[in-house]
Design an enzyme around this catalytic site. Structure first.
Site, PDB file in Angstrom:
ATOM      1  N   ASN A  66       6.397 -14.920  42.603  1.00  0.00           N
ATOM      2  CA  ASN A  66       5.884 -13.936  43.552  1.00  0.00           C
ATOM      3  C   ASN A  66       4.664 -14.421  44.327  1.00  0.00           C
ATOM      4  O   ASN A  66       4.214 -13.753  45.250  1.00  0.00           O
ATOM      5  CB  ASN A  66       5.538 -12.639  42.799  1.00  0.00           C
ATOM      6  CG  ASN A  66       5.107 -11.538  43.724  1.00  0.00           C
ATOM      7  OD1 ASN A  66       5.910 -10.959  44.454  1.00  0.00           O
ATOM      8  ND2 ASN A  66       3.815 -11.228  43.732  1.00  0.00           N
ATOM      9  N   TYR A 117       5.589 -18.410  58.712  1.00  0.00           N
ATOM     10  CA  TYR A 117       5.856 -17.551  57.551  1.00  0.00           C
ATOM     11  C   TYR A 117       7.355 -17.340  57.382  1.00  0.00           C
ATOM     12  O   TYR A 117       7.890 -17.439  56.269  1.00  0.00           O
ATOM     13  CB  TYR A 117       5.139 -16.216  57.743  1.00  0.00           C
ATOM     14  CG  TYR A 117       5.248 -15.285  56.560  1.00  0.00           C
ATOM     15  CD1 TYR A 117       4.634 -15.593  55.352  1.00  0.00           C
ATOM     16  CD2 TYR A 117       5.952 -14.086  56.659  1.00  0.00           C
ATOM     17  CE1 TYR A 117       4.728 -14.735  54.265  1.00  0.00           C
ATOM     18  CE2 TYR A 117       6.040 -13.219  55.580  1.00  0.00           C
ATOM     19  CZ  TYR A 117       5.433 -13.551  54.383  1.00  0.00           C
ATOM     20  OH  TYR A 117       5.525 -12.696  53.306  1.00  0.00           O
ATOM     21  N   ALA A 145       9.757 -19.282  58.374  1.00  0.00           N
ATOM     22  CA  ALA A 145      10.369 -20.532  57.926  1.00  0.00           C
ATOM     23  C   ALA A 145      10.183 -20.735  56.432  1.00  0.00           C
ATOM     24  O   ALA A 145      11.113 -21.139  55.722  1.00  0.00           O
ATOM     25  CB  ALA A 145       9.775 -21.704  58.703  1.00  0.00           C
ATOM     26  N   ILE A 205       5.311  -3.576  53.274  1.00  0.00           N
ATOM     27  CA  ILE A 205       4.810  -2.959  52.054  1.00  0.00           C
ATOM     28  C   ILE A 205       3.306  -2.759  52.217  1.00  0.00           C
ATOM     29  O   ILE A 205       2.604  -3.643  52.718  1.00  0.00           O
ATOM     30  CB  ILE A 205       5.103  -3.839  50.827  1.00  0.00           C
ATOM     31  CG1 ILE A 205       6.607  -4.099  50.693  1.00  0.00           C
ATOM     32  CG2 ILE A 205       4.547  -3.196  49.566  1.00  0.00           C
ATOM     33  CD1 ILE A 205       7.465  -2.882  50.421  1.00  0.00           C
TER      34      ILE A 205
END
Length: 252
Positions: A90, A155, A157, A188
């Site tokens: 993450n 970002y 890519a 989010i």
């Protein structure tokens, strides 16, 4: 509330945002956790919340773009937990800007922290998952990895690379009973999106964009994204591998 009982889970980028919410949720579902994060103090705060609620967790400081540090993270997790059955990749960074102005160092940073880290984690955790008789890898990408947007070339890519990597890895590891899936959150409500919001011109412009482009008319919460991660980690998704789960309020 026991869908993850007996699972030994490593989560990277668990100090804040979606990762923190996922760590709290997985612990509440019975998982034992190791949180890998470069922001060690904040990761320890997440650990404190988990343990005070009766869960089991520890943290390990690691830069997930560094091969040696990822290897040490996985060795620590296997030793601390006794095994590794699940990994949630993450950790991530976001930088925005028009392609002619995007700094090469920002491009390289996103490729290293976002995409390279997933490769390094898989490289060092697969032997542990095989030893456990199988397991789960969940890679957090982004809506930007399947649907581009202005100012998001680097970002997008880096996150698109995660999507492709996850699909290929799923095919490679299926014979070992290791499932690999990819979560792609949309907007989010988390400080992680500050660079994109700044590029858009600020909070007012961002709110207007969300109203115009998100069919549900709002941002998602970190808890909603964490619920999707829990699903991909748990036996509820036992017949899923190589899939991209988009959680974006209906944009894609």
């Amino acid at each position: 509330m026991d869908s993850m009982v007996g699972q030994a889970v490593v989560i990277t980028g668990a100090a804040t945002g979606i990762g923190r919410s996922a760590a709290l949720l997985l612990a509440a579902e019975g998982a034992h956790l190791v949180l890998g994060d470069i922001n060690h103090a904040e990761a320890q705060e997440t650990v404190r919340e988990i343990t005070e609620a009766g869960g089991k967790a520890s943290s390990f400081e690691a830069d997930v773009s560094d091969d040696a540090q990822v290897r040490r993270l996985m060795a620590y997790a296997a030793d601390t937990l006794g095994a590794i059955t699940t990994v949630v990749n993450n950790a991530g960074v976001q930088r925005s800007g028009a392609v002619e102005h995007l700094d090469v160092r920002d491009w390289d940073l996103m490729m290293a922290v976002n995409a390279r880290s997933c490769f390094l984690t898989a490289r060092h955790v697969v032997p542990h998952l095989r030893k456990a008789g199988g397991g789960v890898i969940v890679n957090t990408a982004s809506l930007a990895g399947v649907k581009g947007g202005p100012g998001m070339t680097g970002y997008s890519a880096s996150k698109g690379a995660i999507v492709a990597f996850s699909k290929a890895l799923a095919m490679e590891l299926a014979p070992d009973a290791i499932r690999v899936n990819c979560l792609c959150p949309g907007w989010i409500d988390t400080p992680f999106n500050r660079p994109a919001i700044s590029y858009l011109g600020g909070e007012d412009q961002h709110r207007d964009l969300v109203r115009r482009t998100v069919p549900l008319g709002r941002q998602g919460t970190v808890y909603e994204a964490a619920q999707a991660l829990l699903f991909l980690c748990s036996p509820a998704s036992s017949y899923m591998t190589g899939q991209v789960l988009v959680v974006d309020g209906g944009v894609f």
